[in-house]
Design an enzyme around this catalytic site. Sequence first.
Site, mmCIF file in Angstrom:
data_model
loop_
_atom_site.group_PDB
_atom_site.id
_atom_site.type_symbol
_atom_site.label_atom_id
_atom_site.label_comp_id
_atom_site.label_asym_id
_atom_site.label_seq_id
_atom_site.Cartn_x
_atom_site.Cartn_y
_atom_site.Cartn_z
ATOM 1 N N HIS A 44 46.437 -24.871 -42.574
ATOM 2 C CA HIS A 44 46.964 -24.488 -44.019
ATOM 3 C C HIS A 44 46.005 -25.155 -44.875
ATOM 4 O O HIS A 44 45.817 -24.653 -46.059
ATOM 5 C CB HIS A 44 48.399 -25.585 -43.931
ATOM 6 C CG HIS A 44 48.896 -25.252 -45.430
ATOM 7 N ND1 HIS A 44 49.784 -23.921 -45.658
ATOM 8 C CD2 HIS A 44 49.167 -26.263 -46.308
ATOM 9 C CE1 HIS A 44 50.217 -24.368 -46.869
ATOM 10 N NE2 HIS A 44 49.875 -25.432 -47.334
ATOM 11 N N GLU A 98 51.102 -19.468 -54.265
ATOM 12 C CA GLU A 98 51.045 -20.168 -52.829
ATOM 13 C C GLU A 98 52.268 -19.694 -52.133
ATOM 14 O O GLU A 98 53.161 -19.311 -52.575
ATOM 15 C CB GLU A 98 50.702 -21.704 -52.787
ATOM 16 C CG GLU A 98 49.279 -21.660 -53.414
ATOM 17 C CD GLU A 98 48.923 -23.340 -53.173
ATOM 18 O OE1 GLU A 98 50.038 -24.186 -53.060
ATOM 19 O OE2 GLU A 98 47.769 -23.476 -53.250
ATOM 20 N N HIS A 144 55.457 -21.369 -49.124
ATOM 21 C CA HIS A 144 56.175 -22.514 -48.565
ATOM 22 C C HIS A 144 57.094 -21.839 -47.706
ATOM 23 O O HIS A 144 58.224 -21.845 -47.835
ATOM 24 C CB HIS A 144 56.829 -23.186 -49.715
ATOM 25 C CG HIS A 144 56.467 -24.869 -49.611
ATOM 26 N ND1 HIS A 144 57.557 -25.826 -49.934
ATOM 27 C CD2 HIS A 144 55.694 -25.556 -49.198
ATOM 28 C CE1 HIS A 144 57.158 -27.047 -49.515
ATOM 29 N NE2 HIS A 144 55.830 -26.859 -49.458
ATOM 30 N N ASN A 145 56.631 -21.261 -46.774
ATOM 31 C CA ASN A 145 57.287 -20.292 -45.829
ATOM 32 C C ASN A 145 58.160 -21.147 -44.890
ATOM 33 O O ASN A 145 59.462 -21.232 -44.863
ATOM 34 C CB ASN A 145 56.547 -19.204 -45.238
ATOM 35 C CG ASN A 145 55.793 -18.414 -46.035
ATOM 36 O OD1 ASN A 145 56.339 -18.237 -47.088
ATOM 37 N ND2 ASN A 145 54.603 -17.887 -45.733
ATOM 38 N N ASP A 194 49.124 -27.536 -59.242
ATOM 39 C CA ASP A 194 48.196 -26.781 -59.256
ATOM 40 C C ASP A 194 47.832 -26.362 -60.777
ATOM 41 O O ASP A 194 46.636 -26.757 -61.126
ATOM 42 C CB ASP A 194 48.167 -25.825 -58.283
ATOM 43 C CG ASP A 194 47.896 -26.193 -56.808
ATOM 44 O OD1 ASP A 194 47.377 -27.261 -56.668
ATOM 45 O OD2 ASP A 194 48.356 -25.478 -55.798
ATOM 46 N N ASP A 251 46.184 -32.738 -58.029
ATOM 47 C CA ASP A 251 47.425 -32.973 -57.511
ATOM 48 C C ASP A 251 47.599 -33.212 -56.018
ATOM 49 O O ASP A 251 46.818 -33.084 -55.237
ATOM 50 C CB ASP A 251 48.404 -31.645 -57.878
ATOM 51 C CG ASP A 251 48.104 -30.680 -56.945
ATOM 52 O OD1 ASP A 251 46.932 -30.250 -56.960
ATOM 53 O OD2 ASP A 251 48.828 -30.276 -56.153
ATOM 54 N N ASN A 260 46.107 -18.279 -51.440
ATOM 55 C CA ASN A 260 46.727 -18.883 -50.364
ATOM 56 C C ASN A 260 46.539 -18.111 -49.128
ATOM 57 O O ASN A 260 46.759 -16.928 -49.142
ATOM 58 C CB ASN A 260 47.934 -19.332 -50.895
ATOM 59 C CG ASN A 260 48.631 -20.183 -49.702
ATOM 60 O OD1 ASN A 260 49.810 -19.643 -49.118
ATOM 61 N ND2 ASN A 260 48.262 -21.023 -49.274
ATOM 62 N N SER A 315 48.662 -17.815 -45.406
ATOM 63 C CA SER A 315 49.786 -18.442 -44.643
ATOM 64 C C SER A 315 49.706 -17.704 -43.209
ATOM 65 O O SER A 315 50.078 -16.605 -43.373
ATOM 66 C CB SER A 315 51.019 -18.244 -45.439
ATOM 67 O OG SER A 315 52.064 -18.662 -44.553
#
Length: 767
Positions: free
Chosen positions: A60, A109, A111-112, A133, A285, A558, A560
């Site tokens: 990741h 991005e 966040h699965n 971000d 961040d 991103n 994933s």
Amino acid sequence: MSEQQFNLDTVDHARTTPDTDLPWAELGLKENEFEDIKKILGRRPTAAELAMYSVMWSEHCSYKSSKVHLKQFGAKVTDEMKKDLMVGIGENAGVTDIGNGWAVTFKIESHNHPSYVEPYQGAATGVGGIVRDIISMGARPVAVMDPLRFGAIDHPDTQRVVHGVVAGVGGYGNSLGLPNIGGEVEFDACYQANPLVNALAVGVMRHEDIRLANASGVGNKVILFGARTGGDGIGGASVLASESFDDAKPSKRPAVQVGDPFAEKVLIECCLELFKDSVVEGIQDLGAAGISCATSELASNGDGGMHVDLTKVLLRDSTLTPGEILMSESQERMMAVVTPANMARFEEIMDKWDVEYSVLGEVTDSGRLVIEWDGEIIVDVDPKTVAHDGPTYERPYSRPAGQDATQADRFSESAAGRDRPAGAELGKAVVELMASPNLCSKEWVTDQYDRYVQGNTALSQPDDAGVVRVDEETGLGVALATDANPRYAYLDPYEGAKASLAEAYRNVATAGARPVAVSDCLNFGSPEDPDVMWQFAEAVRGLADGCMELGVPVTGGNVSLYNQTGGQAINPTPVVAMMGVMDDVTRRTPSGWAPTEDGNAIYLLGTTADELDGSEWARLKGHLGGRPPRVDLAQEKLLGDMLVNMSRDGMIDAAHDLSQGGLAAALADACLRFGVGARIGLGEVAERDGVDEFTLLFSESQGRAVCSVPRTEEVRFKDMCTARGYAFARIGVVDAVNDALDLQGVASVPLAELREAWSGTLPKYFG
């Protein structure tokens, strides 16, 4: 080593105990990676160093399986493509110059996995993370979007995931006061145990406000501010998002981060005041990998080193070990680099906004990241080896053995494909299509989001793109669209990725904006599967080639991976986010015709072929095979240019791209947008293109759009199409009197019937 010894492991202790067993596998590292860490350090790592390397070398965070392919985005870029790019790949988000001293930053991005484990918090913290971000680039966030993909709509667990995710996206975004202006909602059984929750945020700033993530200037202070650090999210980056789900391994399901949107709202305003007064030299961040990421990336991007005292971190759980503090992904936190001269002003701003902070250390000239705990050194590393010089894998990949058979399985040659509705049955087919889970109204979802807060939203769902005003004085604004077609990508990942890019490009242009930049979220299965890795490599190649042909750069994004459960991968899902610039948002083009357009001519741009493989109609009939529609990016670019010019010059009142569901879905959407009917003649254009009326309605040929053209503009409209050599056909008129989609001589579908079918699907399943 006992647990107590492990927790208090120091660098000196590591040097004298080389044979100590360490839990590297439990932290997600491979044996070869653990050996590499020992070679880099010249000794075994301490417990804290092991924690830091494990999260930063995770899939990741390090992109270790994907970066060899992602290099194409930088290699296949021309000087012309870079002319408006102010910050590119490698920072928290890309930044694009949109004119008049304004710049826009945007990024998407994933966040699965957290959103499957705990749907509400997984989705909420996905929104919070992407917004941070944007803040870290020096921008004020102005909007969010959320492409969502769930399992089968009738599966019992889909209820749990959908309700939680939608509430999480809306709860966090609404509390921040950010309009949600678009996205996608799709249902497919391949996402049953692996929903995709992708989050996009966009922010605006003046050119001089851009901030970068680096720690420079010896003696400058390193400060952690925002929420306190807790135990939530520990291992989230290294394990949860970097491994496949396996029911036999509950340890692969660590705690999901917990968000507080009101704390983030305060953090936004606090950061913007820091930027306004030029108080910070660098800022980062804290998201995936937490303090491990922030310290190592800031130090690696700077020109020196960093010394940090971890005991200075403000905690909300006093039992956390040093390694857990480094790995924690607690939300609403930022790290800043501040000169001693600016400390007083920094403290004033913190006090004004009632934000907690702690000075953890300072920038050094050692070239090392040194972290202490209770007076003992527990981390002493070269930050570049943690943040940027991690492992790089050239994973083996090969065309799947069954790919040829899949592509040979054409829909038109199947039993379902040969059974094509005709005559009056075509009207029933349109209603059936529009009631399907992926083409039905998404108002059940979007009505839970605030789309107009801040007062700058010019377009939002269900229009083709979201449009936000940037400058009140001039009307300058941006349009954004997110698109992916996983079914196309499954059939041919190269062409499928280009089709997703083309659709996003077309949607932005349809709204009247000039496409200028791309961010992507590449959702795939396990990179250790050669079939999946082939899909990924082909999709990246397709996106890179497509962006070069369209002249639009990738500014960031991103990856994933490991989106699979029990060895079953999701369909490859390369989500493309396209951003376009609009000189005046008052000229934006909606996707449906209004009552005032009664009598307007309806034109179809582009031609139609028998391209039903991977289509929504084929999905309705349970078929997935063949080859996706052919994408001609030169034609897409030409179409986009025409749509932008037509919008700017007042030639069109409405426009809708043709994509999923083809012409049938576009006409139905355009009628339902404002409840205005249309009379459509199919015969002549079907004959021109050599297809039957069913194919004309349901084929998903690319490079097409429908436009509502005022009678006074028809000559100019046709002249532009003729001059550009782009196929066009007048297929009907807007009819505000007859409340129906009237396919003349074929079938007439009352709008009330169509709306009932279209709007009833999601409430039927979700209440």
